[in-house]
Scaffold this motif. Structure first.
Motif, mmCIF file in Angstrom:
data_model
loop_
_atom_site.group_PDB
_atom_site.id
_atom_site.type_symbol
_atom_site.label_atom_id
_atom_site.label_comp_id
_atom_site.label_asym_id
_atom_site.label_seq_id
_atom_site.Cartn_x
_atom_site.Cartn_y
_atom_site.Cartn_z
ATOM 1 N N VAL A 45 0.840 -1.206 0.000
ATOM 2 C CA VAL A 45 0.000 0.000 0.000
ATOM 3 C C VAL A 45 0.873 1.254 0.000
ATOM 4 C CG1 VAL A 45 -1.694 1.345 1.314
ATOM 5 C CG2 VAL A 45 -1.935 -1.151 1.131
ATOM 6 N N GLU A 46 1.846 1.290 0.927
ATOM 7 C CA GLU A 46 2.645 2.518 1.085
ATOM 8 C C GLU A 46 3.498 2.811 -0.140
ATOM 9 O OE1 GLU A 46 4.651 2.250 4.847
ATOM 10 O OE2 GLU A 46 2.780 2.574 5.972
ATOM 11 N N ARG A 47 3.982 1.770 -0.801
ATOM 12 C CA ARG A 47 4.812 1.975 -2.000
ATOM 13 C C ARG A 47 3.967 2.065 -3.272
ATOM 14 N NH1 ARG A 47 10.706 0.851 -0.743
ATOM 15 N NH2 ARG A 47 10.622 -0.033 1.336
ATOM 16 N N ARG A 48 2.649 1.922 -3.063
ATOM 17 C CA ARG A 48 1.706 2.038 -4.185
ATOM 18 C C ARG A 48 1.993 1.025 -5.299
ATOM 19 N NH1 ARG A 48 -1.377 6.722 -3.610
ATOM 20 N NH2 ARG A 48 -0.611 8.102 -1.980
ATOM 21 N N THR A 49 2.277 -0.207 -4.866
ATOM 22 C CA THR A 49 2.525 -1.260 -5.862
ATOM 23 C C THR A 49 1.364 -2.240 -5.969
ATOM 24 O OG1 THR A 49 3.855 -2.316 -4.125
ATOM 25 C CG2 THR A 49 5.047 -1.208 -5.901
ATOM 26 N N GLY A 50 0.265 -2.002 -5.215
ATOM 27 C CA GLY A 50 -0.864 -2.909 -5.372
ATOM 28 C C GLY A 50 -1.837 -2.854 -4.213
ATOM 29 N N GLY A 51 -2.726 -3.816 -4.195
ATOM 30 C CA GLY A 51 -3.768 -3.889 -3.184
ATOM 31 C C GLY A 51 -3.214 -4.266 -1.815
ATOM 32 N N PRO A 52 -4.049 -4.122 -0.768
ATOM 33 C CA PRO A 52 -3.594 -4.246 0.611
ATOM 34 C C PRO A 52 -3.536 -5.682 1.136
ATOM 35 C CG PRO A 52 -5.896 -3.659 0.589
ATOM 36 C CD PRO A 52 -5.474 -3.739 -0.849
ATOM 37 N N PHE A 53 -2.837 -6.530 0.415
ATOM 38 C CA PHE A 53 -2.783 -7.940 0.797
ATOM 39 C C PHE A 53 -1.373 -8.495 0.630
ATOM 40 C CE2 PHE A 53 -7.031 -6.999 -0.883
ATOM 41 C CZ PHE A 53 -7.814 -7.334 0.214
ATOM 42 N N GLY A 54 -0.958 -9.298 1.613
ATOM 43 C CA GLY A 54 0.346 -9.966 1.567
ATOM 44 C C GLY A 54 0.200 -11.403 2.049
ATOM 45 N N ASN A 71 -0.252 -8.628 -3.455
ATOM 46 C CA ASN A 71 -1.242 -8.453 -4.504
ATOM 47 C C ASN A 71 -0.615 -7.731 -5.693
ATOM 48 O OD1 ASN A 71 -3.314 -6.560 -5.833
ATOM 49 N ND2 ASN A 71 -4.555 -8.163 -4.913
ATOM 50 N N CYS A 72 -0.681 -8.353 -6.877
ATOM 51 C CA CYS A 72 -0.045 -7.809 -8.089
ATOM 52 C C CYS A 72 -1.067 -7.555 -9.198
ATOM 53 C CB CYS A 72 1.013 -8.787 -8.615
ATOM 54 S SG CYS A 72 2.319 -9.202 -7.463
ATOM 55 N N VAL A 73 -2.354 -7.535 -8.828
ATOM 56 C CA VAL A 73 -3.424 -7.494 -9.832
ATOM 57 C C VAL A 73 -3.296 -6.278 -10.764
ATOM 58 C CG1 VAL A 73 -5.920 -7.206 -10.135
ATOM 59 C CG2 VAL A 73 -5.043 -8.867 -8.485
ATOM 60 N N GLU A 74 -3.212 -5.096 -10.158
ATOM 61 C CA GLU A 74 -3.157 -3.885 -10.995
ATOM 62 C C GLU A 74 -1.805 -3.718 -11.677
ATOM 63 O OE1 GLU A 74 -4.968 -0.755 -8.196
ATOM 64 O OE2 GLU A 74 -5.228 -0.011 -10.246
ATOM 65 N N LEU A 179 -5.928 -2.530 5.694
ATOM 66 C CA LEU A 179 -7.098 -2.414 4.809
ATOM 67 C C LEU A 179 -7.700 -1.014 4.933
ATOM 68 C CD1 LEU A 179 -8.901 -5.837 5.510
ATOM 69 C CD2 LEU A 179 -7.298 -5.297 3.681
ATOM 70 N N GLU A 180 -7.764 -0.555 6.173
ATOM 71 C CA GLU A 180 -8.330 0.767 6.437
ATOM 72 C C GLU A 180 -7.456 1.863 5.813
ATOM 73 O OE1 GLU A 180 -11.157 1.487 7.520
ATOM 74 O OE2 GLU A 180 -10.958 3.627 7.928
ATOM 75 N N ALA A 181 -6.138 1.713 5.942
ATOM 76 C CA ALA A 181 -5.216 2.707 5.368
ATOM 77 C C ALA A 181 -5.393 2.787 3.847
ATOM 78 C CB ALA A 181 -3.772 2.346 5.713
ATOM 79 N N TYR A 182 -5.614 1.650 3.238
ATOM 80 C CA TYR A 182 -5.818 1.599 1.788
ATOM 81 C C TYR A 182 -7.110 2.333 1.417
ATOM 82 C CZ TYR A 182 -6.059 -0.560 -2.886
ATOM 83 O OH TYR A 182 -6.112 -0.794 -4.242
ATOM 84 N N ARG A 183 -8.140 2.130 2.232
ATOM 85 C CA ARG A 183 -9.421 2.784 1.968
ATOM 86 C C ARG A 183 -9.275 4.306 2.114
ATOM 87 N NH1 ARG A 183 -13.609 5.017 4.220
ATOM 88 N NH2 ARG A 183 -12.719 4.936 6.302
ATOM 89 N N VAL A 184 -8.622 4.715 3.185
ATOM 90 C CA VAL A 184 -8.440 6.157 3.445
ATOM 91 C C VAL A 184 -7.658 6.813 2.303
ATOM 92 C CG1 VAL A 184 -7.228 7.793 4.950
ATOM 93 C CG2 VAL A 184 -8.638 5.966 5.951
ATOM 94 N N ARG A 185 -6.683 6.093 1.776
ATOM 95 C CA ARG A 185 -5.865 6.593 0.691
ATOM 96 C C ARG A 185 -6.643 6.669 -0.629
ATOM 97 N NH1 ARG A 185 0.242 4.680 -0.010
ATOM 98 N NH2 ARG A 185 0.350 6.327 1.526
#
Ligand SMILES: [Zn+2]
Length: 192
Positions: A45-54, A71-74, A179-185
């Protein structure tokens, strides 16, 4: 002669993964192992490389790391590249087999920052791991509008009847915070 279509595709992890993962470390216990999965989700999430899952695959007894995934979907334009699937694929590449179980192999387990979706639960069943350990719950992901697909209590029962142990809610608050941080972002919910 007809034209040829592509015959390969490449799956890569972000370069920062080497900074987060210590391949020499023995991860003792569920909390340390889920902690790594959450760290991967947070960095993604922080590096903006994908969804909030590891996710990561470990040897159950030794705690040795076998494979990691985010997560590498996008980033790779591929709907199948959920963190769990990526971790399983890299782990199988590392052990040189389509199964992480099998005769003589040490028991291995999949650890995920969040309960798996329908696809990942299926991949887990075929992967040969003997255990799944999860951080955030399905409800946590659903609340973020991530669609988890047809996962039912019977789905888990099916796995358990085939010898796969399921452990939930390890460091759940910490996992949910990502997950919440991803939503807020305002992160994209690509499968909603
Ligand atoms: Zn999934």
């Amino acid at each position: 002669m007809t034209g040829a279509g592509p015959r390969d595709l490449t799956i890569t992890l972000p370069a920062w993964v080497d900074e987060v993962v210590d391949w020499e470390r023995r991860y003792a216990g569920d909390a340390e192992r889920v902690g790594l999965a959450i760290a991967l989700s947070r960095e993604n999430v922080e590096r903006r490389t994908g969804g909030p899952f590891g996710a990561a695959v470990f040897e159950s007894v030794s705690g040795a790391l076998v494979g990691v995934g985010v997560n590498c979907v996008e980033r790779l334009g591929n709907a199948a590249l959920h963190a769990e699937v990526v971790a399983i694929m890299f782990a199988q590449q590392r052990v040189g087999s389509f199964t992480l179980g099998g005769p003589g192999a040490p028991a291995r387990e999949l650890v995920s920052s969040c309960e798996p979706c329908a696809m990942c639960l299926g991949a887990t069943l075929w992967s040969g791991v003997r255990r799944i350990v999860c951080g955030a719950s399905r409800d946590d992901a659903t609340r973020l509008n991530f669609e988890e697909g047809p996962v039912f209590p019977q789905s888990y029962r099916y796995l358990e009847e085939r010898g796969v142990t399921v452990v939930r809610n390890i460091l759940r608050d910490e996992a949910r915070a990502v997950l919440e941080a991803y939503r807020v972002r305002g992160g994209k919910v690509y499968n909603a």
